[in-house]
Design an enzyme around this catalytic site. Structure first.
Site, PDB file in Angstrom:
ATOM      1  N   GLN A   8      53.210  83.875  29.092  1.00 15.46           N
ATOM      2  CA  GLN A   8      52.726  83.179  30.287  1.00 15.46           C
ATOM      3  C   GLN A   8      51.213  82.936  30.201  1.00 15.46           C
ATOM      4  O   GLN A   8      50.500  82.993  31.211  1.00 15.46           O
ATOM      5  CB  GLN A   8      53.089  83.968  31.548  1.00 15.46           C
ATOM      6  CG  GLN A   8      54.565  83.917  31.900  1.00 15.46           C
ATOM      7  CD  GLN A   8      55.023  82.523  32.350  1.00 15.46           C
ATOM      8  OE1 GLN A   8      54.223  81.620  32.561  1.00 15.46           O
ATOM      9  NE2 GLN A   8      56.324  82.347  32.476  1.00 15.46           N
ATOM     10  N   SER A   9      50.742  82.627  29.012  1.00 15.43           N
ATOM     11  CA  SER A   9      49.308  82.437  28.786  1.00 15.43           C
ATOM     12  C   SER A   9      48.730  81.264  29.593  1.00 15.43           C
ATOM     13  O   SER A   9      49.199  80.129  29.476  1.00 15.43           O
ATOM     14  CB  SER A   9      49.076  82.178  27.296  1.00 15.43           C
ATOM     15  OG  SER A   9      47.770  81.684  27.071  1.00 15.43           O
TER      16      SER A   9
END
Ligand SMILES: *Cc1c(COP(=O)(O)O)cnc(C)c1O
Length: 341
Positions: free
Chosen positions: A81-82
């Site tokens: 989930q960068s």
């Protein structure tokens, strides 16, 4: 000193316009009162729309370098989930560049989630390649391998390291501090310098640029980088290396000290149980802050950084503190179930 446009970038250093600047400098009055601080917030969560957050300031320099080198595909990496990978994917789409994202996940064979940043990565047309935490430890080698593969297929790749955190990317936060200096000169936030700048630290580039810029533009005496994963010595070494690299690119930047009680100090007390996992108390503070101020923090970065301010409120009583809100909203939305709402 702040009147020189673009200073401290060398003349001709390319920069693409990606962020909506300057971002607001606001006072969350009821939160400030609750904490007993003269608290101000730099709204870097509003550098853009879906692409917003601190990474956009670094990408203005990094992607300009990519374009100058005639790249047509950008390769970078991050957690599943960068925020950095998402900002890169959307910024690349806006510039007509392709993007390849190496994203870390415990089980690369599981289907991609349809939540949070991953939705935006896919919307932007990024090629997502999932890798294991073990592979991620060798991320720099892996990024280089993917770049070779792309070059062999006739493309011109440009590698952006984790978080955009190298010397060039960090200059984006030197410029952010120059922006704060101009705002103070306009009389915002009472026009006076701060005692302390506080922000979340995940790969070190924001910390390196912020401390260099805070000193170069007399924005604050000290910067507190709140670690969200690794311990303080690990981050201090990483930030020190990025500071050194940034100073080779912009030699007019001052020397800065890194360590306990130094100009840049890393706080490792609010890391929580793991990267992207917040404690119940940190999650409760995210809710409290939203209700006191309308500011929306996230469980991966900004919620931990703000939690460190709660922990240190007594020690910092009455001080002028600038909290840099670095973004992260999609990370909150991907973890809606964790919040006791
Ligand atoms: C990446 C990120 C940070 C940390 O910045 P680094 O320069 O990687 O240390 C903080 N907050 C948010 C929301 C981020 O996405």
């Amino acid at each position: 000193m702040s009147s020189l446009p673009g200073f401290p970038l060398a003349a001709g250093t390319p920069r693409v316009r990606l962020a909506h600047l300057p971002t607001p400098l606001v006072r969350p009055a009821r939160l400030a009162e609750q904490l007993g601080l003269d608290l101000w917030v730099k709204r870097d969560d509003t550098t853009g729309g879906a692409e917003a957050g601190n990474k956009l300031r670094k990408l203005e320099l990094l992607l300009a370098d990519a374009l100058r080198r005639k790249a047509d595909v950008v390769v970078t990496c991050g957690g599943l989930q960068s925020n950095h990978a998402r900002a890169t994917a959307l910024a690349c789409a806006s510039l007509g560049l392709q993007s390849v994202l190496l994203l870390r996940t415990a089980d690369p064979s599981a289907p991609l989630p349809r939540a949070g940043n991953v939705v935006l990565d896919r919307l932007a047309g990024a090629e997502v390649r999932l890798i294991t935490p073990e592979q991620y430890r060798e991320r720099d080698r892996l990024l280089a391998e993917v770049a070779s593969e792309l070059r062999a297929s006739g493309l011109e790749p440009y590698v952006v390291p984790e978080g955009g955190s190298n010397g060039l990317g960090a200059l984006g936060y030197v410029l952010a501090m120059a922006e704060v200096r101009r705002q103070l000169e306009l009389g915002l936030a009472g026009g006076r310098r701060f005692d302390l700048v506080v922000h979340a630290c995940g790969s070190g580039g924001t910390a390196a640029g912020t401390v260099l810029g805070a000193r170069a533009f007399d924005v604050a005496d000290r910067v507190l980088a709140v670690a969200v994963c690794d311990d303080a010595p690990t981050f201090e070494a990483r930030i020190g290396a990025i500071v050194a690299e940034a100073r080779t690119l912009a030699p007019s930047l001052p020397e800065v000290t890194v360590g306990r009680g130094a100009e840049l100090e890393v706080d490792q007390g609010s890391r929580g149980p793991a990267y992207a996992v917040a404690t119940p108390e940190q999650l409760a503070r995210i809710t409290l802050v939203a209700r006191l101020s309308g500011l929306v923090l996230d469980p991966v970065y900004t919620g931990k950084a703000m939690s460190a301010l709660f922990e240190r409120a007594a020690e910092l009583r009455g001080k002028r503190v600038l909290f840099v809100h670095t973004g992260g909203l999609p990370g909150l939305l991907a973890q809606g179930d964790a919040l006791a709402l």
